[in-house]
Design an enzyme around this catalytic site. Structure first.
Site, PDB file in Angstrom:
ATOM      1  N   LYS A  37       0.866  -1.178   0.000  1.00 47.97           N
ATOM      2  CA  LYS A  37       0.000   0.000   0.000  1.00 47.97           C
ATOM      3  C   LYS A  37       0.904   1.229   0.000  1.00 47.97           C
ATOM      4  CE  LYS A  37      -4.087   2.102   0.947  1.00 47.97           C
ATOM      5  NZ  LYS A  37      -5.408   1.845   0.364  1.00 47.97           N
ATOM      6  N   GLY A 114      -4.142   0.746  -4.464  1.00 53.63           N
ATOM      7  CA  GLY A 114      -4.245   2.188  -4.545  1.00 53.63           C
ATOM      8  C   GLY A 114      -5.030   2.769  -3.385  1.00 53.63           C
TER       9      GLY A 114
END
Length: 222
Positions: A37, A114
């Protein structure tokens, strides 16, 4: 090196849940994989330190160190560009790229999650999630809801991604009834017809992904 960039049609559509499910599928097949992440907003204070809640979800599948799972950990639960401004942090895309390359050296498959949807700004209007997907040169997996409203959200997300020249490997739809109702079945058919992108996975409505039985419609890990 194989990998995907996981984005969604909206915030809280289930990207982290899906990323962890995909990671579990890869590890079950003994593929050396990890999840990453790059930018996490909405950090949580736990045991005397700030932690990334999405990386915590990955840790239910494999051991991911904080420094490996996230590059920028921001406190405020809002769009990353604003959270970074509030925290006094400058997000540098090249730093994310270097982090990704380090992961590629030690893993055969990297899943990159994302922040929010494909049009969410990371720095400002000049660098969005779509630009990050371009930078990392990974095909997209789009996570979409199974419920009413998903046709519009999913078609718009696909078209926006295509405007950036991004390759879309497939769509994973999350939150189906058991069994699927007529509306959900039609949503799959219409999304595939309107986007020419396959729905590669179906996930029933679940609260514990460790018990989640994903219906994979395509062997995306090949």
């Amino acid at each position: 090196m194989k990998g995907f960039f996981i984005t969604g049609t909206d915030t809280d559509v289930g990207k982290t849940f899906v990323t962890a499910c995909m990671l579990r599928t890869l590890t079950d097949k003994r593929i050396r994989a990890t999840a990453y992440k790059p930018v996490q907003s909405g950090a949580q204070w736990r045991d005397g330190k700030w932690v990334a809640p999405d990386v915590d979800m990955y840790r239910k599948v494999i051991n991911v160190a904080d420094e490996d799972g996230c590059t920028y950990l921001l406190k405020t639960p809002c769009s990353p560009h604003l959270a970074a401004k509030i925290d006094g942090v400058t997000i540098e895309p090249d730093r994310i790229l270097l982090h990704m390359r380090r992961l590629q050296q030690t893993h055969d498959f990297v899943l990159v999650e994302g922040a929010g949807g494909i049009a969410v700004p990371l720095v400002d209007e000049s660098f969005l999630v779509a630009h990050l997907a371009q930078l990392l040169s990974l095909p997209l997996i789009i996570v979409a809801r199974a419920s009413v409203g998903t046709i519009n959200h999913t078609v718009l997300t696909v078209q926006y991604a295509k405007s950036f020249g991004l390759q879309i490997a497939g769509i994973i739809m999350n939150g189906f009834s058991t069994p699927k109702n007529e509306i959900e079945q039609e949503n799959i058919r219409m999304i595939e017809a309107m986007t020419n992108i396959p729905v590669i996975g179906e996930i029933p409505h679940m609260t514990n992904f460790l018990r989640c039985e994903i219906v994979w419609r395509k062997e995306w890990w090949q």
